[in-house]
Write a protein that holds these residues in place. Structure first.
Motif, PDB file in Angstrom:
ATOM      1  N   LYS A 282     -15.958 -13.830 -13.735  1.00 21.90           N
ATOM      2  CA  LYS A 282     -15.385 -12.542 -14.131  1.00 21.90           C
ATOM      3  C   LYS A 282     -16.469 -11.480 -14.077  1.00 21.90           C
ATOM      4  CE  LYS A 282     -11.812 -14.352 -17.268  1.00 21.90           C
ATOM      5  NZ  LYS A 282     -11.284 -14.323 -18.658  1.00 21.90           N
ATOM      6  N   LEU A 283     -16.025 -10.230 -14.045  1.00 23.39           N
ATOM      7  CA  LEU A 283     -16.947  -9.101 -14.094  1.00 23.39           C
ATOM      8  C   LEU A 283     -16.702  -8.363 -15.405  1.00 23.39           C
ATOM      9  CD1 LEU A 283     -19.050  -7.257 -12.709  1.00 23.39           C
ATOM     10  CD2 LEU A 283     -17.123  -5.974 -11.741  1.00 23.39           C
ATOM     11  N   PHE A 284     -17.741  -8.243 -16.222  1.00 25.19           N
ATOM     12  CA  PHE A 284     -17.619  -7.557 -17.513  1.00 25.19           C
ATOM     13  C   PHE A 284     -18.379  -6.233 -17.449  1.00 25.19           C
ATOM     14  CE2 PHE A 284     -17.026 -12.015 -18.446  1.00 25.19           C
ATOM     15  CZ  PHE A 284     -16.015 -12.043 -19.396  1.00 25.19           C
ATOM     16  N   PHE A 285     -17.746  -5.198 -17.972  1.00 31.94           N
ATOM     17  CA  PHE A 285     -18.383  -3.882 -18.032  1.00 31.94           C
ATOM     18  C   PHE A 285     -18.490  -3.484 -19.494  1.00 31.94           C
ATOM     19  CE2 PHE A 285     -18.278   0.773 -18.143  1.00 31.94           C
ATOM     20  CZ  PHE A 285     -19.360   1.060 -17.325  1.00 31.94           C
ATOM     21  N   ILE A 286     -19.717  -3.309 -19.965  1.00 31.86           N
ATOM     22  CA  ILE A 286     -19.957  -2.971 -21.374  1.00 31.86           C
ATOM     23  C   ILE A 286     -20.412  -1.527 -21.451  1.00 31.86           C
ATOM     24  CG2 ILE A 286     -21.302  -3.552 -23.436  1.00 31.86           C
ATOM     25  CD1 ILE A 286     -21.589  -6.368 -22.295  1.00 31.86           C
ATOM     26  N   ASP A 287     -19.664  -0.723 -22.174  1.00 34.59           N
ATOM     27  CA  ASP A 287     -19.941   0.707 -22.254  1.00 34.59           C
ATOM     28  C   ASP A 287     -20.223   1.084 -23.699  1.00 34.59           C
ATOM     29  OD1 ASP A 287     -20.266   3.321 -21.498  1.00 34.59           O
ATOM     30  OD2 ASP A 287     -18.132   3.798 -21.612  1.00 34.59           O
ATOM     31  N   GLY A 288     -21.042   2.096 -23.881  1.00 33.65           N
ATOM     32  CA  GLY A 288     -21.343   2.583 -25.221  1.00 33.65           C
ATOM     33  C   GLY A 288     -22.538   3.499 -25.187  1.00 33.65           C
ATOM     34  N   PRO A 289     -22.599   4.473 -26.085  1.00 34.81           N
ATOM     35  CA  PRO A 289     -23.743   5.399 -26.125  1.00 34.81           C
ATOM     36  C   PRO A 289     -25.022   4.680 -26.526  1.00 34.81           C
ATOM     37  CG  PRO A 289     -22.328   5.725 -28.028  1.00 34.81           C
ATOM     38  CD  PRO A 289     -21.600   4.771 -27.141  1.00 34.81           C
ATOM     39  N   GLY A 290     -26.142   5.350 -26.310  1.00 33.93           N
ATOM     40  CA  GLY A 290     -27.434   4.770 -26.669  1.00 33.93           C
ATOM     41  C   GLY A 290     -27.523   4.450 -28.152  1.00 33.93           C
ATOM     42  N   GLY A 291     -28.107   3.305 -28.469  1.00 33.05           N
ATOM     43  CA  GLY A 291     -28.297   2.916 -29.859  1.00 33.05           C
ATOM     44  C   GLY A 291     -27.164   2.097 -30.449  1.00 33.05           C
ATOM     45  N   THR A 292     -26.156   1.734 -29.635  1.00 32.12           N
ATOM     46  CA  THR A 292     -25.020   0.963 -30.180  1.00 32.12           C
ATOM     47  C   THR A 292     -25.209  -0.545 -30.024  1.00 32.12           C
ATOM     48  OG1 THR A 292     -23.861   1.239 -28.054  1.00 32.12           O
ATOM     49  CG2 THR A 292     -23.371   2.828 -29.810  1.00 32.12           C
ATOM     50  N   GLY A 293     -26.371  -0.975 -29.483  1.00 26.85           N
ATOM     51  CA  GLY A 293     -26.672  -2.407 -29.454  1.00 26.85           C
ATOM     52  C   GLY A 293     -26.352  -3.122 -28.163  1.00 26.85           C
ATOM     53  N   LYS A 294     -26.283  -2.404 -27.047  1.00 27.62           N
ATOM     54  CA  LYS A 294     -25.996  -3.068 -25.773  1.00 27.62           C
ATOM     55  C   LYS A 294     -27.133  -4.012 -25.378  1.00 27.62           C
ATOM     56  CE  LYS A 294     -25.402   0.693 -23.365  1.00 27.62           C
ATOM     57  NZ  LYS A 294     -25.696   1.654 -24.445  1.00 27.62           N
ATOM     58  N   THR A 295     -28.368  -3.517 -25.449  1.00 25.07           N
ATOM     59  CA  THR A 295     -29.517  -4.355 -25.086  1.00 25.07           C
ATOM     60  C   THR A 295     -29.629  -5.554 -26.013  1.00 25.07           C
ATOM     61  OG1 THR A 295     -30.711  -2.421 -24.228  1.00 25.07           O
ATOM     62  CG2 THR A 295     -32.009  -4.376 -24.755  1.00 25.07           C
ATOM     63  N   PHE A 296     -29.346  -5.343 -27.276  1.00 24.81           N
ATOM     64  CA  PHE A 296     -29.364  -6.434 -28.253  1.00 24.81           C
ATOM     65  C   PHE A 296     -28.373  -7.528 -27.846  1.00 24.81           C
ATOM     66  CE2 PHE A 296     -28.093  -8.513 -32.220  1.00 24.81           C
ATOM     67  CZ  PHE A 296     -29.332  -8.767 -32.798  1.00 24.81           C
ATOM     68  N   LEU A 297     -27.206  -7.112 -27.385  1.00 23.47           N
ATOM     69  CA  LEU A 297     -26.190  -8.064 -26.944  1.00 23.47           C
ATOM     70  C   LEU A 297     -26.645  -8.796 -25.683  1.00 23.47           C
ATOM     71  CD1 LEU A 297     -23.343  -9.293 -26.992  1.00 23.47           C
ATOM     72  CD2 LEU A 297     -22.530  -7.253 -25.781  1.00 23.47           C
ATOM     73  N   TYR A 298     -27.246  -8.059 -24.743  1.00 22.55           N
ATOM     74  CA  TYR A 298     -27.729  -8.696 -23.511  1.00 22.55           C
ATOM     75  C   TYR A 298     -28.772  -9.772 -23.841  1.00 22.55           C
ATOM     76  CZ  TYR A 298     -25.753  -4.448 -21.391  1.00 22.55           C
ATOM     77  OH  TYR A 298     -24.924  -3.425 -21.005  1.00 22.55           O
ATOM     78  N   ARG A 299     -29.685  -9.452 -24.712  1.00 27.21           N
ATOM     79  CA  ARG A 299     -30.727 -10.413 -25.091  1.00 27.21           C
ATOM     80  C   ARG A 299     -30.123 -11.667 -25.696  1.00 27.21           C
ATOM     81  NH1 ARG A 299     -34.570  -7.244 -28.989  1.00 27.21           N
ATOM     82  NH2 ARG A 299     -35.229  -9.398 -29.396  1.00 27.21           N
ATOM     83  N   THR A 300     -29.106 -11.474 -26.508  1.00 20.93           N
ATOM     84  CA  THR A 300     -28.454 -12.613 -27.145  1.00 20.93           C
ATOM     85  C   THR A 300     -27.786 -13.520 -26.117  1.00 20.93           C
ATOM     86  OG1 THR A 300     -28.009 -11.189 -29.069  1.00 20.93           O
ATOM     87  CG2 THR A 300     -26.821 -13.280 -28.955  1.00 20.93           C
TER      88      THR A 300
END
Length: 319
Positions: A282-300
């Motif tokens: 599947k292809l997932f697209f994660i959107d959100g403004p800076g500081g909402t934890g996208k990088t944190f989720l990627y690391r996890t």
């Protein structure tokens, strides 16, 4: 930043470097007495003073004296600031320069090169003989000390070359003990991940050691070293990018990230993991403004999948 480290010149007799301008006459350069002075030779000269004779090792000298480059002389140190003297690291493959360094690290207050080659009134023909007579080359002690010091100042790639030079030129008697103690330092740039990848890292290091030994027409079997896993020597080796991925170190901090995901992050995390583990592309697209934890989720996500032995290649695109 502290304490200051003073790098000490090391050269064989009449083999020191001289700097001069291209428009200078070579005869004038050679005739200039200042160009005959070096940090090491002036150290010998200082030791001719009776109160300094036999007192300091070369590496200890900067604690009490300061080298004035413009005048090329040692003067008593005025400040009480702590300094550390370090002689340039030398590979055993350099021969006499390596043994000169050993003597300088063990003979206090030498007055000349000849002084270092003199033991019990007998003048020997080279520094290696003098070091042997002084008992500085017993067993593998000098090799061991060389590697210990190199581990603190050299990059892993340089350590690998040094290790091979030691195998070829020094003929250590306890190669496996040296390997067991220092192989982790030689492979630090390969990274560390889960324990299941330790065999991969070991085989990768052995493969590099084998390549370096080939330059001297030597093989791993000539030394008491581990054997490379046959499976690792496939006709179709992994691409470099996947090799690097397999050796990535997974930090404990990243592994604990899953405990701190919020509800939306946990929902996304579960969806991605389920898709991968069920082999449902599947292809997932994660959107959100800076500081909402996208990088944190990627690391996890990356840490969780790498812990399971998956090959994850993180990339980015830009417009």
């Amino acid at each position: 930043m502290y304490p200051a480290v003073i790098r000490l010149q090391l050269h064989l007799p009449n083999q020191h470097s001289i700097q001069f301008h291209s428009n200078q006459n070579i005869s004038d350069v050679l005739a200039n007495d200042v160009n005959t002075k070096t940090m090491l030779k002036e150290f010998f000269q200082m030791n001719c003073v009776p109160e300094l004779t036999g007192k300091y090792l070369y590496r200890e000298f900067p604690q009490y004296f300061t080298w004035i480059q413009s005048r090329k002389e040692w003067v008593p140190r005025r400040s009480q600031n702590q300094v550390v003297g370090r002689i340039y690291v030398v590979s055993p493959s350099e021969g006499e320069r390596f043994y000169l360094r050993i003597l300088l690290n063990h003979v206090p207050g030498p007055k000349s090169f000849d002084y270092l080659m003199t033991v019990n009134g007998n003048v020997y023909t080279n520094f290696k003989e003098a070091a042997e007579i002084r008992g500085l080359l017993k067993h593998d002690d000098y090799v061991h000390h060389c590697l210990i010091e190199a581990c603190s100042v050299k990059m892993p790639s340089s350590l690998r070359r040094l290790f091979v030079s030691i195998l070829v030129f020094c003929q250590p008697t306890k190669v496996r003990e040296l390997w067991d103690e220092f192989h982790t330092y030689m492979s630090e740039d390969y990274g560390r991940s889960i324990s299941s990848n330790s065999e991969f890292i070991t085989n990768k290091l052995l493969l590099e050691i084998r390549r370096l030994l080939h330059q001297y027409k030597k093989m791993l079997d000539d030394f008491d070293l581990p054997s490379i896993n046959i499976a690792f020597l496939s006709d179709h080796p992994l691409p470099r990018i996947i090799e690097d991925e397999l050796s990535i170190q997974i930090s404990d901090e990243d592994l604990r990230c899953i405990e701190h995901l919020n509800a939306q992050q946990k929902l996304t995390f579960d969806s991605v993991i389920q898709s991968i583990m069920c082999n449902q592309p599947k292809l997932f697209f994660i959107d959100g403004p800076g500081g909402t934890g996208k990088t944190f989720l990627y690391r996890t996500i990356l840490a969780h999948l790498r812990k399971r032995g998956k090959i994850i290649i993180a990339v980015e695109t830009s417009e």
